[in-house]
Write an enzyme that holds these catalytic residues in place. Structure first.
Site, PDB file in Angstrom:
ATOM      1  N   LYS A  84       0.824  -1.219   0.000  1.00  0.00           N
ATOM      2  CA  LYS A  84       0.000   0.000   0.000  1.00  0.00           C
ATOM      3  C   LYS A  84       0.858   1.269   0.000  1.00  0.00           C
ATOM      4  CE  LYS A  84      -1.058  -0.178   5.004  1.00  0.00           C
ATOM      5  NZ  LYS A  84       0.303  -0.514   5.323  1.00  0.00           N
ATOM      6  N   ARG A 127      -5.629   2.750  11.842  1.00  0.00           N
ATOM      7  CA  ARG A 127      -5.370   1.337  12.126  1.00  0.00           C
ATOM      8  C   ARG A 127      -6.246   0.824  13.257  1.00  0.00           C
ATOM      9  NH1 ARG A 127       0.395   1.614  10.069  1.00  0.00           N
ATOM     10  NH2 ARG A 127       1.148  -0.519   9.940  1.00  0.00           N
ATOM     11  N   ARG A 172      11.863  -6.940   1.773  1.00  0.00           N
ATOM     12  CA  ARG A 172      11.668  -5.480   1.729  1.00  0.00           C
ATOM     13  C   ARG A 172      12.888  -4.751   2.291  1.00  0.00           C
ATOM     14  NH1 ARG A 172       6.486  -2.354   4.070  1.00  0.00           N
ATOM     15  NH2 ARG A 172       7.149  -3.114   6.103  1.00  0.00           N
ATOM     16  N   ARG A 228      14.080  -3.055   7.732  1.00  0.00           N
ATOM     17  CA  ARG A 228      13.470  -2.514   8.948  1.00  0.00           C
ATOM     18  C   ARG A 228      13.520  -3.551  10.061  1.00  0.00           C
ATOM     19  NH1 ARG A 228       7.693  -0.104   7.100  1.00  0.00           N
ATOM     20  NH2 ARG A 228       7.135  -1.124   9.044  1.00  0.00           N
ATOM     21  N   ARG A 262       2.753  -8.610  13.842  1.00  0.00           N
ATOM     22  CA  ARG A 262       2.109  -7.470  13.151  1.00  0.00           C
ATOM     23  C   ARG A 262       0.889  -7.951  12.357  1.00  0.00           C
ATOM     24  NH1 ARG A 262       6.682  -5.258   9.641  1.00  0.00           N
ATOM     25  NH2 ARG A 262       5.223  -3.650   8.986  1.00  0.00           N
TER      26      ARG A 262
HETATM   27  P1  AMP Z   1       4.106   0.987   8.725  1.00  0.00           P
HETATM   28  O1  AMP Z   1       5.310   1.623   8.106  1.00  0.00           O
HETATM   29  O2  AMP Z   1       2.830   1.594   8.242  1.00  0.00           O
HETATM   30  O3  AMP Z   1       4.120  -0.517   8.606  1.00  0.00           O
HETATM   31  O4  AMP Z   1       4.174   1.319  10.302  1.00  0.00           O
HETATM   32  C1  AMP Z   1       5.277   0.889  11.082  1.00  0.00           C
HETATM   33  C2  AMP Z   1       4.914   0.904  12.547  1.00  0.00           C
HETATM   34  O5  AMP Z   1       4.597   2.238  12.950  1.00  0.00           O
HETATM   35  C3  AMP Z   1       3.712   0.062  12.937  1.00  0.00           C
HETATM   36  O6  AMP Z   1       4.025  -1.317  13.115  1.00  0.00           O
HETATM   37  C4  AMP Z   1       3.320   0.738  14.259  1.00  0.00           C
HETATM   38  O7  AMP Z   1       4.212   0.400  15.300  1.00  0.00           O
HETATM   39  C5  AMP Z   1       3.546   2.212  13.913  1.00  0.00           C
HETATM   40  N1  AMP Z   1       2.339   2.848  13.302  1.00  0.00           N
HETATM   41  C6  AMP Z   1       2.232   3.359  12.045  1.00  0.00           C
HETATM   42  N2  AMP Z   1       0.998   3.850  11.834  1.00  0.00           N
HETATM   43  C7  AMP Z   1       0.307   3.631  12.986  1.00  0.00           C
HETATM   44  C8  AMP Z   1      -1.018   3.892  13.392  1.00  0.00           C
HETATM   45  N3  AMP Z   1      -1.915   4.473  12.562  1.00  0.00           N
HETATM   46  N4  AMP Z   1      -1.386   3.533  14.648  1.00  0.00           N
HETATM   47  C9  AMP Z   1      -0.508   2.959  15.501  1.00  0.00           C
HETATM   48  N5  AMP Z   1       0.754   2.669  15.180  1.00  0.00           N
HETATM   49  C10 AMP Z   1       1.175   3.000  13.921  1.00  0.00           C
END
Ligand code: AMP
Length: 211
Positions: free
Chosen positions: A13, A88, A123, A156, A167
């Protein structure tokens, strides 16, 4: 256009949000990128969020609401935005509605968990601008270096297979139920995540009626 890119971690996404923002001329707002930048810069929010992000847990809603409110108030979001990784949780979705943010569509990138594990193991992410790559499907032109900003491209910590499994569980229990909410609101546009990046991008544009 005000859009939400919805999907599991590793569904692609973020990549699709970046392609779409170039096409639509509105910023892509990735809460994950904002948090990683805050952690790298050592800000107060970064310090609060770090333990959650590195262990693959959700950052508490109260921090996320502050962060998204500040970001959407910036002038570049006036004409629209593409949310990547937000909302989320149900309170995060409700907070957008309570703030009067009208969403035009929610693009759901639909995946299978087995594909996610394969995608996330390959990734790599740029530490400078946050751009995502994949060692096989979308490598940078020069190994380990971002095409756009020249910063190092690395794995990451939360893409470690054990963290990915938790996750994904969190996605299914807490985030995925929002899909039904957006479907009921008539906003959901489902896109199959099979195939290459360009192919999926075409499906996203078709789902949005953008030529
Ligand atoms: P992402 O890059 O979108 O996979 O986000 C990486 C991490 O950031 C997630 O696993 C959460 O720990 C945190 N995170 C990102 N967006 C949110 C959100 N909307 N609510 C809570 N935690 C978030």
């Amino acid at each position: 256009m005000r859009l939400i890119m919805f999907g599991a971690p590793g569904s692609g996404k973020g990549t699709q949000a970046d392609l779409l923002c170039a096409r639509l001329g509105v910023p892509s707002v990735s809460t994950g990128n904002i948090l990683r930048a805050a952690i790298a810069a050592g800000t107060e929010v970064g310090a609060e969020a770090e333990q959650y992000v590195t262990s693959g847990r959700l950052v508490p809603d109260e921090i996320m609401l502050r962060l998204i409110t500040e970001r959407l108030a910036k002038p570049d979001c006036e004409k629209g935005f593409i949310l990547d990784g937000y909302p989320r949780t149900l309170p995060q979705a409700q907070a957008l509605e309570a703030a009067g943010v009208e969403i035009d569509a929610v693009v759901s990138i639909d995946t299978q968990d087995a594909d996610i594990e394969r995608r996330l193991s390959g990734r790599r992410v740029c530490g400078g601008c946050g751009k995502s790559y994949h060692v096989t499907y979308n490598p940078p032109a020069k190994e380990g270096i971002c095409d756009d900003c020249g910063s190092p491209v690395t794995r990451r910590p939360d893409d470690d297979p054990q963290v990915v499994a938790s996750r994904l569980r969190l996605y299914h229990s807490t985030t995925e139920p929002l899909r039904a909410r957006y479907e009921e609101m008539g906003l959901l546009r489902s896109v199959d995540a099979g195939g290459g990046i360009a192919e999926i991008a075409e499906r996203v544009l078709a789902a949005l009626g953008v030529r």
